[in-house]
Design a protein around this motif. Sequence first.
Motif, PDB file in Angstrom:
ATOM      1  N   LYS A  39     -13.208 -22.134 -30.079  1.00 21.26           N
ATOM      2  CA  LYS A  39     -12.561 -20.882 -30.478  1.00 21.26           C
ATOM      3  C   LYS A  39     -12.900 -20.470 -31.904  1.00 21.26           C
ATOM      4  O   LYS A  39     -12.927 -19.281 -32.222  1.00 21.26           O
ATOM      5  CB  LYS A  39     -11.051 -21.009 -30.320  1.00 21.26           C
ATOM      6  N   PRO A 171     -11.230 -22.806 -25.911  1.00 20.31           N
ATOM      7  CA  PRO A 171     -12.270 -21.773 -26.007  1.00 20.31           C
ATOM      8  C   PRO A 171     -11.779 -20.431 -25.473  1.00 20.31           C
ATOM      9  O   PRO A 171     -11.089 -20.370 -24.461  1.00 20.31           O
ATOM     10  CB  PRO A 171     -13.398 -22.343 -25.137  1.00 20.31           C
ATOM     11  N   SER A 172     -12.123 -19.369 -26.187  1.00 21.58           N
ATOM     12  CA  SER A 172     -11.711 -18.016 -25.810  1.00 21.58           C
ATOM     13  C   SER A 172     -12.875 -17.290 -25.138  1.00 21.58           C
ATOM     14  O   SER A 172     -13.911 -17.089 -25.767  1.00 21.58           O
ATOM     15  CB  SER A 172     -11.267 -17.239 -27.053  1.00 21.58           C
ATOM     16  N   HIS A 175     -13.960 -14.636 -27.211  1.00 20.91           N
ATOM     17  CA  HIS A 175     -14.435 -15.057 -28.537  1.00 20.91           C
ATOM     18  C   HIS A 175     -13.632 -14.390 -29.655  1.00 20.91           C
ATOM     19  O   HIS A 175     -14.162 -13.961 -30.678  1.00 20.91           O
ATOM     20  CB  HIS A 175     -15.928 -14.754 -28.685  1.00 20.91           C
ATOM     21  N   GLY A 177     -10.234 -14.511 -32.380  1.00 17.24           N
ATOM     22  CA  GLY A 177      -9.529 -15.454 -33.246  1.00 17.24           C
ATOM     23  C   GLY A 177      -9.647 -15.058 -34.701  1.00 17.24           C
ATOM     24  O   GLY A 177      -8.688 -15.137 -35.460  1.00 17.24           O
TER      25      GLY A 177
END
Length: 496
Positions: A39, A171-172, A175, A177
């Motif tokens: 992330k 994990p995103s 993506h 954050g």
Amino acid sequence: MIFLYYKILKMKKIRKYILPIITLFAFIPNLFADVTLPKILGHNMVLQQNKQVAIWGTAAPKEKISVSFAGQNKTTIADNTGKWSINLNPMKASFSAREMIIKGKNTIVLKNILVGEVWLCSGQSNMEFALRKYSKYDSLAKGKRPPVNDLKTANNPNIRIFLDRRKYMSPSPEHLGWDEAIGRSLVDFSAVGYYFAKDLYTKLNVPIGIISAAVPGSRIEPWIQSEKLQIEPKLKNGKILDKLSNDDGDAGKFYDTMIQPLIPFTLKGFLWYQGESNCFLGENIRYAYKLKTLIESWRNDWQDKKMPFYLVQIAPYNYSASKDRPLSSETLPEFWESQSLVLKLKNTALISITDLVESTTELHPVNKWEIGKRLSLLATNKTYNQTNVIYSGPVYQNMKIVNNTIEVTFSNTGSGLASRDEKPLTHFTIAGTDGKFVPAKAEIKDNKVIISSTKVQHPYNVRFGWNEAAQSNFINNEGLPAVPFRTDNPWKKLFK
């Protein structure tokens, strides 16, 4: 489905044909795995300048991965478990918003990436203290409030923030954050971290990335990998302390969920603001060894034994009023002393905030903008070599007995020693060989402090600010407070 497989396997005649098929289906997810990023790697991030930059993730075993950014094109092969990593060559700071392209079986495009300085700030509630608590600033005396309300006025697209939330570090797929430091994006972010970044940006004029990983009420143990606390510190006199891990502090709890997911994201340094929870336990030398363990283990994790580590010496507070355990007015000064002991490690330093407390019944000083600024002054001096920048008030250096007085010299005197209110210096005490300390007269002379008392004809030791409520008027001309000390420190020669 498992029941069906079992029934088929009982059919001996076709078992030898079915087993290879089942095995193949078991590996299908890995065979077609997408490239996945942690992330911390995402849109809007800042990459550290002038150091190799780590980019890493997972993919299918033996999958070829490429990373392209700022004219660099790097490739690698994922290992047998699907893990891969690439180091980009050192880059100069850049305000250009560029894209990073990561390719495997799938393609990921990360947008709006800058290159500058990246810091990680961590600790407990005083570091976590968010900008949404701006209403608390209203209680500050006029002249001590922040000059502007950044939640309403902040527009710093070259400062990027990442809030490390322990339950949301997987994990995103999007993506997300990292955010630009603009208005409401700062609501839940560390006030100390933001003000550090804001002030540092004005001094360096390069993009700043700041990561906040802090948990209210946390002790130091959860921030240290549990295996690293399985030690029995040995003092210089040969005495061995009990195992640090015996302190029942949930060792590794936040390290595993908040620090480990950041490794090895390339950083410049660490900011640490924690200690209140351990001080409530009456800790002193044990805390110093825990803090040393944290510093050394984090530096090892990032494979940089020289990485700067700067801390905030916790503020005056009435710990002696605690009903949980018997604490005295000297519990906090002894804890300050334990924080100072780690300054024996290279590239460590601290700031004192004894002057920023409105009430010693308030555990959370609200003047976070000044704390962030002082950390920025420290980094500017120590890390960025602008040695003309004064970051600290007077720090005890040496003492000399002269007749019936004690002369004390200091480092970090700036342009000279001073009294904040031009009145006699406060919170100095003096003692003879009997160890009985009494209030003392303290005068500034030739950039030294001369301490004496008519009650002590043969002085032997001095203490300054040696009380949990002490807020002295002793400063340097730059307005920064002197750091509390005692010349009879029993741990200084024993800590290693």
